[in-house]
Write a protein that holds these residues in place. Sequence first.
Motif, PDB file in Angstrom:
ATOM      1  N   PRO A 186      56.399  -8.659  30.728  1.00 18.97           N
ATOM      2  CA  PRO A 186      55.162  -7.877  30.686  1.00 18.97           C
ATOM      3  C   PRO A 186      54.096  -8.640  29.898  1.00 18.97           C
ATOM      4  N   CYS A 187      52.872  -8.650  30.434  1.00 14.61           N
ATOM      5  CA  CYS A 187      51.791  -9.407  29.808  1.00 14.61           C
ATOM      6  C   CYS A 187      50.529  -8.565  29.767  1.00 14.61           C
ATOM      7  N   SER A 188      49.652  -8.899  28.841  1.00 15.37           N
ATOM      8  CA  SER A 188      48.385  -8.203  28.713  1.00 15.37           C
ATOM      9  C   SER A 188      47.259  -9.212  28.933  1.00 15.37           C
ATOM     10  N   ILE A 189      46.298  -8.860  29.789  1.00 17.83           N
ATOM     11  CA  ILE A 189      45.179  -9.764  30.048  1.00 17.83           C
ATOM     12  C   ILE A 189      44.205  -9.723  28.870  1.00 17.83           C
ATOM     13  N   ILE A 190      43.838 -10.900  28.387  1.00 18.50           N
ATOM     14  CA  ILE A 190      42.886 -10.986  27.272  1.00 18.50           C
ATOM     15  C   ILE A 190      41.488 -11.262  27.825  1.00 18.50           C
ATOM     16  N   GLU A 191      41.406 -12.237  28.745  1.00 19.52           N
ATOM     17  CA  GLU A 191      40.104 -12.677  29.242  1.00 19.52           C
ATOM     18  C   GLU A 191      40.264 -13.091  30.691  1.00 19.52           C
ATOM     19  N   ASN A 192      39.276 -12.779  31.524  1.00 14.87           N
ATOM     20  CA  ASN A 192      39.340 -13.102  32.941  1.00 14.87           C
ATOM     21  C   ASN A 192      38.054 -13.824  33.317  1.00 14.87           C
ATOM     22  N   GLU A 193      38.178 -15.091  33.776  1.00 15.59           N
ATOM     23  CA  GLU A 193      36.993 -15.871  34.133  1.00 15.59           C
ATOM     24  C   GLU A 193      37.005 -16.151  35.624  1.00 15.59           C
ATOM     25  N   PHE A 194      35.899 -15.822  36.305  1.00 17.45           N
ATOM     26  CA  PHE A 194      35.762 -16.065  37.739  1.00 17.45           C
ATOM     27  C   PHE A 194      35.188 -17.462  37.925  1.00 17.45           C
ATOM     28  N   VAL A 195      35.910 -18.306  38.682  1.00 16.67           N
ATOM     29  CA  VAL A 195      35.483 -19.700  38.889  1.00 16.67           C
ATOM     30  C   VAL A 195      35.336 -19.920  40.385  1.00 16.67           C
ATOM     31  N   LYS A 196      34.131 -20.319  40.827  1.00 19.51           N
ATOM     32  CA  LYS A 196      33.966 -20.549  42.261  1.00 19.51           C
ATOM     33  C   LYS A 196      32.898 -21.584  42.539  1.00 19.51           C
ATOM     34  N   PRO A 197      33.292 -22.681  43.212  1.00 21.25           N
ATOM     35  CA  PRO A 197      32.265 -23.605  43.684  1.00 21.25           C
ATOM     36  C   PRO A 197      31.439 -22.896  44.758  1.00 21.25           C
ATOM     37  N   GLY A 198      30.137 -23.176  44.827  1.00 19.22           N
ATOM     38  CA  GLY A 198      29.257 -22.492  45.773  1.00 19.22           C
ATOM     39  C   GLY A 198      29.805 -22.498  47.182  1.00 19.22           C
ATOM     40  N   LYS A 199      30.380 -23.630  47.591  1.00 21.08           N
ATOM     41  CA  LYS A 199      30.876 -23.760  48.968  1.00 21.08           C
ATOM     42  C   LYS A 199      32.383 -23.885  48.990  1.00 21.08           C
ATOM     43  N   GLY A 200      33.088 -23.222  48.088  1.00 20.39           N
ATOM     44  CA  GLY A 200      34.532 -23.480  48.052  1.00 20.39           C
ATOM     45  C   GLY A 200      35.376 -22.282  47.666  1.00 20.39           C
ATOM     46  N   GLN A 201      36.637 -22.593  47.395  1.00 18.89           N
ATOM     47  CA  GLN A 201      37.656 -21.603  47.068  1.00 18.89           C
ATOM     48  C   GLN A 201      37.356 -20.947  45.704  1.00 18.89           C
ATOM     49  N   ALA A 202      37.536 -19.625  45.632  1.00 16.76           N
ATOM     50  CA  ALA A 202      37.344 -18.910  44.365  1.00 16.76           C
ATOM     51  C   ALA A 202      38.674 -18.772  43.628  1.00 16.76           C
ATOM     52  N   PHE A 203      38.605 -18.881  42.290  1.00 19.20           N
ATOM     53  CA  PHE A 203      39.791 -18.732  41.443  1.00 19.20           C
ATOM     54  C   PHE A 203      39.483 -17.767  40.298  1.00 19.20           C
ATOM     55  N   ASN A 204      40.544 -17.202  39.726  1.00 14.74           N
ATOM     56  CA  ASN A 204      40.419 -16.475  38.471  1.00 14.74           C
ATOM     57  C   ASN A 204      41.244 -17.217  37.434  1.00 14.74           C
ATOM     58  N   ARG A 205      40.548 -17.674  36.382  1.00 16.82           N
ATOM     59  CA  ARG A 205      41.251 -18.342  35.287  1.00 16.82           C
ATOM     60  C   ARG A 205      41.413 -17.303  34.188  1.00 16.82           C
ATOM     61  N   VAL A 206      42.666 -16.973  33.877  1.00 12.48           N
ATOM     62  CA  VAL A 206      42.938 -15.791  33.065  1.00 12.48           C
ATOM     63  C   VAL A 206      43.698 -16.181  31.802  1.00 12.48           C
ATOM     64  N   LYS A 207      43.262 -15.620  30.662  1.00 11.43           N
ATOM     65  CA  LYS A 207      44.001 -15.778  29.407  1.00 11.43           C
ATOM     66  C   LYS A 207      44.898 -14.557  29.258  1.00 11.43           C
ATOM     67  N   ILE A 208      46.172 -14.788  29.027  1.00  9.06           N
ATOM     68  CA  ILE A 208      47.156 -13.711  29.058  1.00  9.06           C
ATOM     69  C   ILE A 208      48.062 -13.795  27.840  1.00  9.06           C
ATOM     70  N   ARG A 209      48.367 -12.621  27.254  1.00  6.56           N
ATOM     71  CA  ARG A 209      49.353 -12.603  26.171  1.00  6.56           C
ATOM     72  C   ARG A 209      50.675 -12.087  26.730  1.00  6.56           C
ATOM     73  N   ASN A 210      51.729 -12.874  26.535  1.00  5.88           N
ATOM     74  CA  ASN A 210      53.066 -12.425  26.882  1.00  5.88           C
ATOM     75  C   ASN A 210      53.484 -11.421  25.802  1.00  5.88           C
ATOM     76  N   LEU A 211      53.709 -10.170  26.184  1.00  7.80           N
ATOM     77  CA  LEU A 211      53.957  -9.131  25.179  1.00  7.80           C
ATOM     78  C   LEU A 211      55.331  -9.261  24.543  1.00  7.80           C
ATOM     79  N   LYS A 212      56.229  -9.989  25.231  1.00  6.02           N
ATOM     80  CA  LYS A 212      57.570 -10.154  24.661  1.00  6.02           C
ATOM     81  C   LYS A 212      57.578 -11.215  23.572  1.00  6.02           C
ATOM     82  N   THR A 213      56.886 -12.344  23.855  1.00  3.10           N
ATOM     83  CA  THR A 213      56.925 -13.465  22.910  1.00  3.10           C
ATOM     84  C   THR A 213      55.685 -13.525  22.037  1.00  3.10           C
TER      85      THR A 213
END
Lengths: 314, 191
Positions: free
Chosen positions: B21-48
């Motif tokens: 189980p993980c908790s999202i800390i930050e979510n960044e939308f990354v997309k080149p104008g003419k290209g594939q979109a990505f989400n670069r996400v900072k995540i905390r592993n709640l177990k560790t």
Amino acid sequence: MLRARAAMLREIRGFFEQRGVLEVETPLLSRHANPDPALDNLRTRYRGPGAAGGLELYLHTSPEFPMKRLLAAGCGPVFQICKAFRDGESGVLHNPEFSLLEWYRPGFDHHALMAEAEALLRRLLPERGAFERLTYGEAFGRFLGLDPHRADSARLRQCALEQGIVGADALDLPGVDAWLDLLLSHCIEPKLGRPAPVFLYDYPASQAALARIRPGAPPLAERFEIYIDGVELANGFHELTDAEEQRRRFEAERAERAAQGRFQGPPDPWLLEALAQGPLPACAGVALGLDRLLMIRTGAKRIDQVLAFALHNA
Amino acid sequence: MATYSTNEFKGGLKIMLDGDPCSIIENEFVKPGKGQAFNRVKIRNLKTGRVIERTFKSGESMEAADVLELNLQYLYTDGEFWHFMNSESFEQYTADAAAMGESVKWLRDQDLCTVTLWNGAPLIVEPPNFVVLGITETDPGLKGDTSGGGGKPATLETGAVVRVPLFVQTGDAIKVDTRSGEYVSRASKDD
């Protein structure tokens, strides 16, 4: 911030007036959708005289098609400052509605247009100095030590893992270009344009969009982008003018959308007609994100800082 | 199975990642104008507790984590497990040493803790931000010292050791910030 935006727009209009480039307006609402698989139109509906049953309309993703129709009709060099709309795009550098400067220069190739874009931006960002020019291939060689024109998906995935892009092993991407986009956006873009602005040019032919392809080994798309402070600011083409080639690209784009199960809007017959009959003069054109330019001019870190009202309170 | 698409990602959202189980800390939308979109996400592993960055293709979906935060009252420990109760439903929960972590050294019976449950079992136990505990042992201080400077170690009734000013004595009660482990002030036992 309101004053900073007004000053920027005034300077841009002054620049083009001095150079004899005509300001034009074209419709934001179109009867046709953009087939580009990288973009999605926002859709709306008109009801009223002439459309009793309602007519689906599309908010344009850029004014490119109608501006090319004006060029084919012989309007000469033109620029436009307008809003553009893209569904699915919101983040630190994206707002679904944003301001665009787009201009076209008959007789220019992409290098001549890069020179003019540099002149404009050096006037708007006087402290930045001369721009650097870097081909797409050189950028991948310099930052990642690989040849983007020859690497396959497996090699690119391996490179992504070596670069520490966590999750790259689990990513299911549609092809080589998506892997190149991953590496470009994660590993190269953040380093571009610090501090000297960068022109990235001569893209893989598979990423030509509406640019001419120069034959060779490998063939290259005569396309460029501008990066400042790691931010993609503009995208320009030595424009494709061949109607038959344009028709084939539209069909390939529509096939790709269909394969991904994505929305297919009605195709635009008028651009193809203008290319065939105009003809469209040899020209180069570029679209530049004005909100991002204003961010660079004011040192803002997020696009919502330069908008009067961003999506969340629009 | 509930899922979240990348378009629903935001700070605090709980998802399953590689079985944890993980908790999202930050979510960044990354997309080149003419290209594939990505989400670069900072995540905390709640177990560790580890924070990682992870890239997703925009539009992908992730399984939701059945994670819930409750305020539970600490009851007692049997040496191996720590027992808590929901004072509204009287439902009881058992936390192991991994879930307790550092919290063990701050807890007295009846303290109200924030307990993160995963699939109904305690995953993380957080003590109240401030606790009042009695000092069981500390060296006698010097007369006339004020609260500034120096200090000395003091052992608390739960076994925790904190630095306290010289004037604080064995038998006193003190207020401690559990997030930093630092002394805040002297307190009355009833606080």
